[in-house]
Design a protein around this motif. Structure first.
Motif, PDB file in Angstrom:
ATOM      1  N   LEU A 178     -18.383  -9.633   8.707  1.00 58.49           N
ATOM      2  CA  LEU A 178     -17.168  -8.895   8.399  1.00 58.49           C
ATOM      3  C   LEU A 178     -17.096  -8.630   6.896  1.00 58.49           C
ATOM      4  N   GLY A 179     -16.590  -7.478   6.542  1.00 59.18           N
ATOM      5  CA  GLY A 179     -16.487  -7.125   5.138  1.00 59.18           C
ATOM      6  C   GLY A 179     -15.048  -7.012   4.689  1.00 59.18           C
ATOM      7  N   LEU A 180     -14.831  -6.344   3.567  1.00 59.12           N
ATOM      8  CA  LEU A 180     -13.495  -6.174   3.000  1.00 59.12           C
ATOM      9  C   LEU A 180     -13.013  -4.739   3.205  1.00 59.12           C
ATOM     10  N   GLN A 181     -13.204  -4.246   4.418  1.00 59.01           N
ATOM     11  CA  GLN A 181     -12.750  -2.902   4.748  1.00 59.01           C
ATOM     12  C   GLN A 181     -11.686  -2.961   5.844  1.00 59.01           C
ATOM     13  N   GLU A 182     -10.718  -2.059   5.750  1.00 62.63           N
ATOM     14  CA  GLU A 182      -9.658  -1.977   6.749  1.00 62.63           C
ATOM     15  C   GLU A 182      -9.578  -0.552   7.277  1.00 62.63           C
ATOM     16  N   GLU A 183     -10.069  -0.369   8.490  1.00 62.20           N
ATOM     17  CA  GLU A 183      -9.965   0.935   9.151  1.00 62.20           C
ATOM     18  C   GLU A 183      -8.578   1.026   9.776  1.00 62.20           C
ATOM     19  N   HIS A 209       0.606  13.768   0.293  1.00 63.51           N
ATOM     20  CA  HIS A 209       1.358  13.288   1.459  1.00 63.51           C
ATOM     21  C   HIS A 209       1.495  14.382   2.520  1.00 63.51           C
ATOM     22  N   ASN A 210       0.494  15.225   2.627  1.00 68.92           N
ATOM     23  CA  ASN A 210       0.550  16.375   3.520  1.00 68.92           C
ATOM     24  C   ASN A 210      -0.261  16.129   4.789  1.00 68.92           C
ATOM     25  N   PHE A 211       0.262  15.267   5.678  1.00 67.37           N
ATOM     26  CA  PHE A 211      -0.413  14.956   6.933  1.00 67.37           C
ATOM     27  C   PHE A 211       0.591  14.311   7.879  1.00 67.37           C
ATOM     28  N   ASP A 212       0.243  14.256   9.153  1.00 65.46           N
ATOM     29  CA  ASP A 212       1.046  13.521  10.134  1.00 65.46           C
ATOM     30  C   ASP A 212       0.446  12.134  10.342  1.00 65.46           C
ATOM     31  N   LEU A 213      -0.814  12.126  10.794  1.00 66.76           N
ATOM     32  CA  LEU A 213      -1.567  10.886  10.941  1.00 66.76           C
ATOM     33  C   LEU A 213      -2.890  11.051  10.212  1.00 66.76           C
ATOM     34  N   ALA A 214      -3.349  10.009   9.563  1.00 68.75           N
ATOM     35  CA  ALA A 214      -4.633  10.062   8.868  1.00 68.75           C
ATOM     36  C   ALA A 214      -5.390   8.771   9.143  1.00 68.75           C
ATOM     37  N   MET A 215      -6.647   8.906   9.555  1.00 68.62           N
ATOM     38  CA  MET A 215      -7.487   7.730   9.785  1.00 68.62           C
ATOM     39  C   MET A 215      -8.532   7.648   8.676  1.00 68.62           C
ATOM     40  N   PHE A 216      -8.529   6.524   7.969  1.00 72.64           N
ATOM     41  CA  PHE A 216      -9.532   6.296   6.933  1.00 72.64           C
ATOM     42  C   PHE A 216      -9.621   4.801   6.658  1.00 72.64           C
ATOM     43  N   THR A 217     -10.540   4.428   5.784  1.00 74.16           N
ATOM     44  CA  THR A 217     -10.780   3.018   5.488  1.00 74.16           C
ATOM     45  C   THR A 217     -10.293   2.671   4.087  1.00 74.16           C
ATOM     46  N   TYR A 218      -9.540   1.591   3.997  1.00 72.98           N
ATOM     47  CA  TYR A 218      -9.238   1.004   2.703  1.00 72.98           C
ATOM     48  C   TYR A 218     -10.372   0.034   2.361  1.00 72.98           C
ATOM     49  N   VAL A 219     -10.960   0.170   1.180  1.00 73.99           N
ATOM     50  CA  VAL A 219     -11.906  -0.818   0.675  1.00 73.99           C
ATOM     51  C   VAL A 219     -11.118  -1.757  -0.217  1.00 73.99           C
ATOM     52  N   LEU A 220     -10.967  -2.993   0.222  1.00 73.79           N
ATOM     53  CA  LEU A 220     -10.021  -3.920  -0.392  1.00 73.79           C
ATOM     54  C   LEU A 220     -10.704  -4.897  -1.341  1.00 73.79           C
ATOM     55  N   ALA A 221      -9.901  -5.598  -2.109  1.00 69.03           N
ATOM     56  CA  ALA A 221     -10.394  -6.600  -3.039  1.00 69.03           C
ATOM     57  C   ALA A 221     -10.157  -7.994  -2.478  1.00 69.03           C
ATOM     58  N   VAL A 222     -10.808  -8.992  -3.067  1.00 72.21           N
ATOM     59  CA  VAL A 222     -10.594 -10.373  -2.634  1.00 72.21           C
ATOM     60  C   VAL A 222      -9.161 -10.800  -2.916  1.00 72.21           C
ATOM     61  N   ASP A 223      -8.624 -10.405  -4.052  1.00 70.80           N
ATOM     62  CA  ASP A 223      -7.227 -10.663  -4.382  1.00 70.80           C
ATOM     63  C   ASP A 223      -6.359  -9.658  -3.628  1.00 70.80           C
ATOM     64  N   PRO A 224      -5.452 -10.116  -2.780  1.00 75.69           N
ATOM     65  CA  PRO A 224      -4.648  -9.186  -1.969  1.00 75.69           C
ATOM     66  C   PRO A 224      -3.565  -8.443  -2.748  1.00 75.69           C
ATOM     67  N   HIS A 225      -3.768  -8.227  -4.045  1.00 76.09           N
ATOM     68  CA  HIS A 225      -2.794  -7.469  -4.829  1.00 76.09           C
ATOM     69  C   HIS A 225      -2.697  -6.025  -4.345  1.00 76.09           C
ATOM     70  N   TYR A 226      -3.692  -5.577  -3.568  1.00 77.24           N
ATOM     71  CA  TYR A 226      -3.686  -4.205  -3.070  1.00 77.24           C
ATOM     72  C   TYR A 226      -2.444  -3.906  -2.228  1.00 77.24           C
ATOM     73  N   ASN A 227      -1.831  -4.919  -1.649  1.00 74.32           N
ATOM     74  CA  ASN A 227      -0.630  -4.691  -0.837  1.00 74.32           C
ATOM     75  C   ASN A 227       0.510  -4.091  -1.640  1.00 74.32           C
ATOM     76  N   VAL A 228       0.577  -4.431  -2.932  1.00 74.26           N
ATOM     77  CA  VAL A 228       1.621  -3.887  -3.783  1.00 74.26           C
ATOM     78  C   VAL A 228       1.456  -2.376  -3.901  1.00 74.26           C
ATOM     79  N   SER A 229       0.239  -1.946  -4.098  1.00 79.40           N
ATOM     80  CA  SER A 229      -0.040  -0.517  -4.247  1.00 79.40           C
ATOM     81  C   SER A 229       0.192   0.252  -2.956  1.00 79.40           C
TER      82      SER A 229
END
Length: 231
Positions: free
Chosen positions: A31-36, A183-203
């Protein structure tokens, strides 16, 4: 930002599964640090219904995420399962399956639709009477076959529950270059490449956050996320 999202499209493709039967090859899967994920636009440019909590609940209950994960990634990693947290990956400390309650449940979808004056029209598609006819959502891809297959799976699942999904496929450059930041979409599917520190939740989840493409905004959540990032 652009570099980060370029990395996000590098998913393992199903063609790699053919290598598992090759003699002399040792295959390791981790498992990696990606969130689909599927982003739901709640701002002015999205589907007006997306602002309604019940519609978002109906949408997630119409998708069998576990079955989709198995179909998409099971040949590469038989142990794969749906991610049931919005703030932690399954291989991170603190992972709790809070999102598990939103499992595939067509009866729940039907009850939500009935409670909000919705009926199934021709082809079992969602008809919302007070919004003048059939409401649909668009799924955007970033340009690989795996996401095209994912959309096909989700489209079929949602149709069985009475919700119509229409594709609005665009090149990755268009999605990340204009649709998401504008912000011009209804639904969008993509991957977040995340960091070890979960500070990404703030963004991602704070009001006005640079990666908050879906325009979710809860002032109390923003305050708590900011505090958590300083702990």
């Amino acid at each position: 930002m652009a570099a980060r999202w370029t990395r996000s499209i590098r998913q393992p493709q199903l063609a790699l599964a053919d290598l598992k039967g090759q003699a002399g090859l040792r295959i390791q899967t981790h498992l990696g640090l990606q969130e689909e994920h599927i982003e739901i636009q709640q701002g002015a440019k999205g589907n007006p219904l997306a602002k309604q909590t019940w519609l978002r609940q109906a949408l997630i209950s119409s998708l069998n995420r576990t079955a989709a994960a198995k179909a998409l990634y099971g040949t590469l990693n038989p142990k794969i399962s749906a991610l049931n947290s919005l703030v932690r990956l399954s291989n991170e400390a603190g992972y709790r399956q809070h999102f598990k309650k939103w499992n595939y449940n067509v009866n729940k979808v039907a009850a939500l639709m009935k409670a909000h004056n919705c009926t199934k029209g021709v082809g079992r598609h969602l008809l919302v009477q007070r919004h003048q006819g059939c409401r649909s959502c668009s799924s955007r891809r970033v340009g690989n076959k795996l996401r095209e297959l994912a959309f096909t799976i989700f489209q079929d699942q949602a149709a069985r529950a009475g919700i119509q999904l229409k594709n609005g496929f665009v090149p990755a450059g268009t999605l990340f270059g204009s649709h998401l930041p504008e912000h011009n979409f209804d639904l969008a599917m993509f991957t977040y490449v995340l960091a070890v520190d979960p500070h990404y939740n703030v963004s991602i989840f704070s009001c006005g956050g640079p990666s908050n493409y879906g325009e979710y905004c809860n002032r109390n959540v923003t305050k708590l996320l900011t505090q958590s990032d300083q702990s």
